[in-house]
Design an enzyme around this catalytic site. Structure first.
Site, mmCIF file in Angstrom:
data_model
loop_
_atom_site.group_PDB
_atom_site.id
_atom_site.type_symbol
_atom_site.label_atom_id
_atom_site.label_comp_id
_atom_site.label_asym_id
_atom_site.label_seq_id
_atom_site.Cartn_x
_atom_site.Cartn_y
_atom_site.Cartn_z
ATOM 1 C CG HIS A 38 47.802 10.470 -45.644
ATOM 2 N ND1 HIS A 38 47.278 10.789 -44.292
ATOM 3 C CD2 HIS A 38 48.521 9.451 -45.559
ATOM 4 C CE1 HIS A 38 47.944 9.922 -43.467
ATOM 5 N NE2 HIS A 38 48.624 8.902 -44.266
ATOM 6 C CG HIS A 98 52.061 5.621 -46.007
ATOM 7 N ND1 HIS A 98 52.526 5.609 -44.881
ATOM 8 C CD2 HIS A 98 50.730 5.864 -45.781
ATOM 9 C CE1 HIS A 98 51.452 6.089 -43.890
ATOM 10 N NE2 HIS A 98 50.634 6.176 -44.538
ATOM 11 C CE LYS A 117 49.674 10.578 -39.425
ATOM 12 N NZ LYS A 117 49.470 9.848 -40.645
ATOM 13 C CG HIS A 139 46.567 7.216 -37.336
ATOM 14 N ND1 HIS A 139 46.520 6.548 -38.403
ATOM 15 C CD2 HIS A 139 45.697 6.641 -36.507
ATOM 16 C CE1 HIS A 139 45.811 5.434 -38.469
ATOM 17 N NE2 HIS A 139 45.222 5.464 -37.087
ATOM 18 C CG HIS A 162 43.780 8.409 -42.543
ATOM 19 N ND1 HIS A 162 43.332 8.374 -40.958
ATOM 20 C CD2 HIS A 162 45.121 8.313 -42.471
ATOM 21 C CE1 HIS A 162 44.363 8.229 -40.318
ATOM 22 N NE2 HIS A 162 45.573 8.105 -41.156
ATOM 23 C CG ASP A 184 46.631 6.182 -45.527
ATOM 24 O OD1 ASP A 184 47.595 6.359 -45.382
ATOM 25 O OD2 ASP A 184 45.775 5.808 -44.743
#
Ligand code: DOR
Ligand code: ZN
Length: 360
Positions: free
Chosen positions: A26, A28, A112, A149, A187, A260
């Protein structure tokens, strides 16, 4: 007992730990100039990463995901291998046709689900899971993983309860209605989430971040407000953190590494309305090692970091190794980030482990 006897009975701490190269399930990395900072940081320790699609505009097509993948590869230092595993961003209007194209593309492995309004870059997210049931059915047929999420967005629900309520209102029925859909509850931050994943079918797994394993919500308020510890889902109380650590070190393959890591320029976090996200790409493995060491479970780190995620996604485990040595060093105060700066998670803190042989 002499001092010598006592010393020989106390196990010596492991000074060096060699692991199969790890992956980040995970991540970004953003886009544009930011890639030049964050992609090399991740590639220091990870061979692959699941790349989150919450760009502006979001990555909603296979064509956009492949173009984004090329920009990420172009930001890698010479000679470093790193495989960005791409994801599509689900919207109310995502089509089953696009999901079929994703199923045919070796570089797209997941989609996602952001509930609309739940977090950074989620404005185009899904307003009601019922609206994407055709898409989820096609993902199930194609073997694409659903990354979730897991927070409700109802403003009447307390910020600290949003994950637990999401399980009741959305996740339970999604798991039931799509029994062959692989789902990663991303997460996770609560005892409720740990328990839900443990009891669910083997199609359900979860990622755990360094910040949720290391810190509880007090970290947000040490002597004042600490924006660099603000992420979503927000840090919870200590009893939840302990449950997360127990899950991470349990040897249960349903729990695996996903940082994350979510970079934001410093001025956008240190602001009247600061962005959510902790940046851990540079030192993630060292942070996790400290958590496992504190739990006397360094021997479980390799499976958590390097095996279980690949197994869940149905991908080969990596070959090659990485070593961590027990050597104190300090997390930098900042890194350059496009035309600004970024403050990493736990900046200024001493870390107990150091990556001995970064991959670049
Ligand atoms: O803290 C977070 N930051 N949580 C998310 O879900 C998104 C992420 C981001 O993209 O900044
Ligand atoms: Zn994220």
């Amino acid at each position: 007992m002499t001092d010598n006897d006592r010393r020989s009975q106390t196990p010596r701490p492991l000074e060096e730990l060699t692991l199969t190269v790890a992956d980040d399930w995970h991540l970004h990395v953003r886009d544009g100039a930011a890639l030049a900072t964050v992609v090399p940081h991740s590639a220091r320790q990870f061979a692959r990463a699941i790349i989150m699609p919450n760009l502006s505009p979001p990555v909603v097509s296979v064509a956009a995901a492949l173009a984004y993948r090329q920009r990420i590869l172009a930001a890698l230092p010479e000679g470093v291998s790193f495989d960005p595993l791409m994801t599509l961003y689900l919207t109310d209007s995502m089509s089953p046709d696009e999901i079929r194209r994703a199923g045919d593309c070796e570089h797209v492995v997941a989609c996602k689900l952001y509930p609309a309004g739940a977090t950074t870059g989620s404005d185009s997210g899904v307003t009601d899971v019922a609206r994407i049931s055709g898409v989820l059915a096609e993902m199930e047929r194609q073997g694409l993983v659903l990354c979730v999420h897991g927070e409700v967005t109802d403003p009447d629900v307390d910020m600290f309860d949003r994950e637990a309520i999401f399980i009741e209102r959305v996740l339970e029925s999604t798991v039931r209605d799509f029994p062959n859909l692989k789902i990663v509850f991303e997460h996770i931050t609560t005892t409720e989430a740990v328990d839900f994943v443990a009891a669910a079918s083997p199609t359900v797994a979860a990622t755990l971040t360094p910040q949720h394993l290391m810190f509880n919500r007090n970290a947000l308020f040490v002597g004042g407000i600490r924006p660099h510890y603000y992420c979503l889902p927000i840090l919870k109380r200590e009893s939840h953190r302990k449950a997360l650590v127990r899950a991470a070190v349990s040897g249960n393959p349903k729990y695996f590494l996903g940082t994350d890591s979510a970079p934001h320029a410093r001025n956008t976090k240190e602001a009247a309305c600061g962005c959510a996200g902790c940046y851990s790409a540079w030192h993630a493995l060292e942070l996790y090692a400290e958590v496992f060491d504190d739990a006397n479970a360094l021997g479980q780190l390799e499976a958590f970091a390097s095996f279980y995620g690949a197994d869940f996604y149905g991908l080969e485990r990596n070959s090659g190794t990485l070593s961590l040595i027990r050597e104190s060093h300090t997390v930098p105060e900042s890194f350059r980030y496009a035309d600004s700066e970024i403050t990493p998670l736990a900046s200024g803190r001493a870390l107990r482990f150091r990556l001995k042989n970064p991959r670049q």
